[in-house]
Design an enzyme around this catalytic site. Structure first.
Site, PDB file in Angstrom:
ATOM      1  N   ARG A   1       0.830  -1.206   0.000  1.00 17.25           N
ATOM      2  CA  ARG A   1       0.000   0.000   0.000  1.00 17.25           C
ATOM      3  C   ARG A   1       0.867   1.261   0.000  1.00 17.25           C
ATOM      4  O   ARG A   1       0.470   2.296  -0.495  1.00 17.25           O
ATOM      5  CB  ARG A   1      -0.959   0.003   1.208  1.00 17.25           C
ATOM      6  CG  ARG A   1      -1.717   1.315   1.378  1.00 17.25           C
ATOM      7  CD  ARG A   1      -3.020   1.187   2.154  1.00 17.25           C
ATOM      8  NE  ARG A   1      -2.899   0.382   3.357  1.00 17.25           N
ATOM      9  CZ  ARG A   1      -2.285   0.758   4.487  1.00 17.25           C
ATOM     10  NH1 ARG A   1      -1.725   1.945   4.579  1.00 17.25           N
ATOM     11  NH2 ARG A   1      -2.235  -0.056   5.516  1.00 17.25           N
TER      12      ARG A   1
ATOM     13  N   TYR B   1     -12.486  19.296 -15.072  1.00 18.77           N
ATOM     14  CA  TYR B   1     -13.018  17.947 -15.335  1.00 18.77           C
ATOM     15  C   TYR B   1     -14.247  17.696 -14.448  1.00 18.77           C
ATOM     16  O   TYR B   1     -14.278  18.135 -13.294  1.00 18.77           O
ATOM     17  CB  TYR B   1     -11.903  16.942 -15.032  1.00 18.77           C
ATOM     18  CG  TYR B   1     -12.321  15.507 -15.177  1.00 18.77           C
ATOM     19  CD1 TYR B   1     -12.517  14.943 -16.442  1.00 18.77           C
ATOM     20  CD2 TYR B   1     -12.523  14.700 -14.063  1.00 18.77           C
ATOM     21  CE1 TYR B   1     -12.898  13.630 -16.578  1.00 18.77           C
ATOM     22  CE2 TYR B   1     -12.898  13.375 -14.199  1.00 18.77           C
ATOM     23  CZ  TYR B   1     -13.086  12.850 -15.465  1.00 18.77           C
ATOM     24  OH  TYR B   1     -13.473  11.541 -15.581  1.00 18.77           O
TER      25      TYR B   1
ATOM     26  N   ASP C   1      -3.774  20.439 -13.534  1.00 24.54           N
ATOM     27  CA  ASP C   1      -4.079  19.150 -14.170  1.00 24.54           C
ATOM     28  C   ASP C   1      -3.566  19.225 -15.604  1.00 24.54           C
ATOM     29  O   ASP C   1      -4.078  19.984 -16.418  1.00 24.54           O
ATOM     30  CB  ASP C   1      -5.599  18.915 -14.116  1.00 24.54           C
ATOM     31  CG  ASP C   1      -6.015  17.565 -14.703  1.00 24.54           C
ATOM     32  OD1 ASP C   1      -5.289  17.040 -15.562  1.00 24.54           O
ATOM     33  OD2 ASP C   1      -7.085  17.051 -14.304  1.00 24.54           O
TER      34      ASP C   1
ATOM     35  N   LYS D   1      -5.224   8.270 -19.315  1.00 24.80           N
ATOM     36  CA  LYS D   1      -5.441   8.857 -20.629  1.00 24.80           C
ATOM     37  C   LYS D   1      -4.169   8.745 -21.474  1.00 24.80           C
ATOM     38  O   LYS D   1      -3.811   7.664 -21.858  1.00 24.80           O
ATOM     39  CB  LYS D   1      -5.902  10.306 -20.466  1.00 24.80           C
ATOM     40  CG  LYS D   1      -7.045  10.480 -19.441  1.00 24.80           C
ATOM     41  CD  LYS D   1      -8.358   9.879 -19.892  1.00 24.80           C
ATOM     42  CE  LYS D   1      -9.436   9.881 -18.807  1.00 24.80           C
ATOM     43  NZ  LYS D   1      -9.667  11.173 -18.171  1.00 24.80           N
TER      44      LYS D   1
HETATM   45  C1  LIG Z   1     -10.098  11.510 -16.932  1.00 21.70           C
HETATM   46  C2  LIG Z   1      -9.647  12.755 -16.307  1.00 21.70           C
HETATM   47  C3  LIG Z   1      -9.504  12.842 -14.914  1.00 21.70           C
HETATM   48  C4  LIG Z   1      -9.857  11.704 -14.000  1.00 21.70           C
HETATM   49  O1  LIG Z   1      -9.036  10.591 -14.214  1.00 21.70           O
HETATM   50  P1  LIG Z   1      -9.469   9.083 -13.841  1.00 21.70           P
HETATM   51  O2  LIG Z   1      -8.232   8.314 -14.127  1.00 21.70           O
HETATM   52  O3  LIG Z   1     -10.626   8.733 -14.727  1.00 21.70           O
HETATM   53  O4  LIG Z   1      -9.872   9.078 -12.417  1.00 21.70           O
HETATM   54  C5  LIG Z   1      -9.042  14.030 -14.390  1.00 21.70           C
HETATM   55  N1  LIG Z   1      -8.738  15.089 -15.161  1.00 21.70           N
HETATM   56  C6  LIG Z   1      -8.878  15.054 -16.509  1.00 21.70           C
HETATM   57  C7  LIG Z   1      -8.527  16.261 -17.296  1.00 21.70           C
HETATM   58  C8  LIG Z   1      -9.331  13.881 -17.126  1.00 21.70           C
HETATM   59  O5  LIG Z   1      -9.472  13.850 -18.455  1.00 21.70           O
END
Ligand SMILES: *Cc1c(COP(=O)(O)O)cnc(C)c1O
Length: 399
Positions: A61, A114, A186, A211
């Site tokens: 963990r 997001y 982000d 992504k």
């Molecule tokens: C998909 C996404 C998230 C969240 O990510 P997960 O891996 O689905 O939890 C956060 N910020 C952006 C810009 C995203 O495209």
């Protein structure tokens, strides 16, 4: 490969983190260490590792050798001092915010974050007596004015999801720092190939590794990079909170990241070619892509990005009915909620980024109901354009 090496991003994508660990039986590839625990017959050594005086792993963990390679590769691509990872992108975002905030604090952010992040701001943080101020995404003066009133965190995202608005990171990071806020960005849409927010003055950069970093839509993960002091605090929260990245997912993300630079370059090119094509198409009302010279975010994007990214969106003249005719007609796209994968993915915000929001909330965010988010894959652009051409003809006929 050491940090000091004057290597470029492509070389880092392939080599960073790969040679700093004792690989089992001289394996050249990172082994997937599924072991939950790491054993020590010597109690003094066990204690030294457990207290961080010696490198090593104790319990899955907290840390894991496969996961550590993933963290190191992203850290080097973001040119950061430290990085820590999470089970998902949302875990990276929530753990970061919950580490930095306490009751009575104030957060300044924008309306276009997001969908899941927006829910944290509107639904969860207020429960903990954290005040959240969400500014108009393109109104930099308003963001600066709100930050100047005092903020523990300035939370940014660029380009935004799904209308690809661009925030000036250098300008806003300066405002955040002047007010004593921790500035978080982000960087999921841009990727470290196109943008490095830390170099522009941001304190913490985070990603949904699900992504572009992974790039193959087969593993969930998240990561945050920044100074050692900040990342250690977030790591400590995550190790107790338990939103740990799984070693198998770390391996899949690592394998994907070896081609990050190649994929992102192709996706940048495909998205720009497609955005130009759509902007001239009669069935398309408007295209949102910072790579277009006519886009309001173009000048800032040119300054802070090396490429404009693989995601664009566009509004169809045929309304939501047009979207419902257009999407099934596409042959070269998954109609799905993810993005950043080698295959093209398309979908409406109502079922993808902003599935958590009501129609009214989406309208308040300026998201047209006839919008399609299109994440260009690495296919040949001629084929994607031929596919869009025939699907737009179908949608035009239906409208
Ligand atoms: C998909 C996404 C998230 C969240 O990510 P997960 O891996 O689905 O939890 C956060 N910020 C952006 C810009 C995203 O495209």
């Amino acid at each position: 490969m050491s940090d000091a090496a004057t290597t470029r991003d492509g070389t880092k994508a392939v080599w960073a983190g790969e040679d700093q660990h004792d690989f089992w039986q001289r394996a050249t590839q990172v082994p997937v260490v599924h072991s939950v625990a790491f054993g020590y017959a010597d109690v003094d050594q066990w204690l030294a590792v457990a207290t961080g005086r010696e490198p090593g792993h104790i319990y899955g963990r907290n840390t894991n050798p496969t996961v550590a390679v993933f963290e190191d590769k992203v850290r080097q691509l973001e040119k950061a001092e430290a990085a820590t990872s999470f089970s998902t992108g949302m875990a990276a975002i929530s753990n970061t915010l919950l580490t930095l905030l306490r009751p009575g604090d104030r957060v300044v952010s924008v309306k276009d974050t997001y969908g899941g992040t927006n829910k944290i701001f509107t639904e969860f943080l207020p429960r903990w007596q954290v005040e959240v101020v969400l500014c108009d995404t393109t109104d930099h003066a308003a963001i600066e004015a709100e930050v100047a009133k005092g903020a523990a965190v300035l939370y940014l995202e660029t380009p935004t999801n799904p209308t690809l608005k661009v925030l000036d990171l250098q300008r806003l990071a300066a405002a955040g720092r002047a007010a004593g806020a921790t500035v978080v960005a982000d960087n999921t849409f841009a990727t470290p190939i196109n943008c490095n927010p830390l170099a522009l003055g941001v304190d913490l950069v985070l990603h949904s590794a699900t992504k572009f970093l992974g790039g193959h839509a087969d593993a969930l993960g998240g990561v945050v990079c920044g100074s050692k002091a900040l990342v250690e605090r977030i790591y400590h929260y995550r190790e107790i909170n338990g939103a740990t990245l799984d070693p198998m997912s770390a391996y899949l993300l690592l394998r994907g990241m070896k081609t990050l630079h190649l994929r992102v370059r192709q996706q940048n090119q495909n998205a720009l070619t497609i955005a130009r094509f759509l902007a001239a198409h009669p069935a398309v009302e408007r295209v949102f892509y910072p790579g277009l010279e006519s886009d309001p975010g173009h000048a800032v994007a040119r300054r802070q990005m090396r490429g404009f990214g693989g995601v664009l969106s566009f509004a169809l003249r045929g309304g939501f009915e047009g979207v419902k005719a257009f999407l099934p007609a596409l042959r070269l796209a998954h109609r799905a909620a993810n993005l950043g994968s080698v295959e093209t993915v398309a979908g409406p915000p109502a079922t993808t980024s902003h599935v958590e929001c009501t129609l009214q909330e989406r309208q308040a965010m300026g998201i047209p109901e006839a919008l399609v988010r299109y994440s260009a894959g690495i296919e040949d652009p001629e084929d994607l354009i031929a596919d869009l051409t025939q699907a737009l003809a179908v949608a035009g006929g239906a409208a």
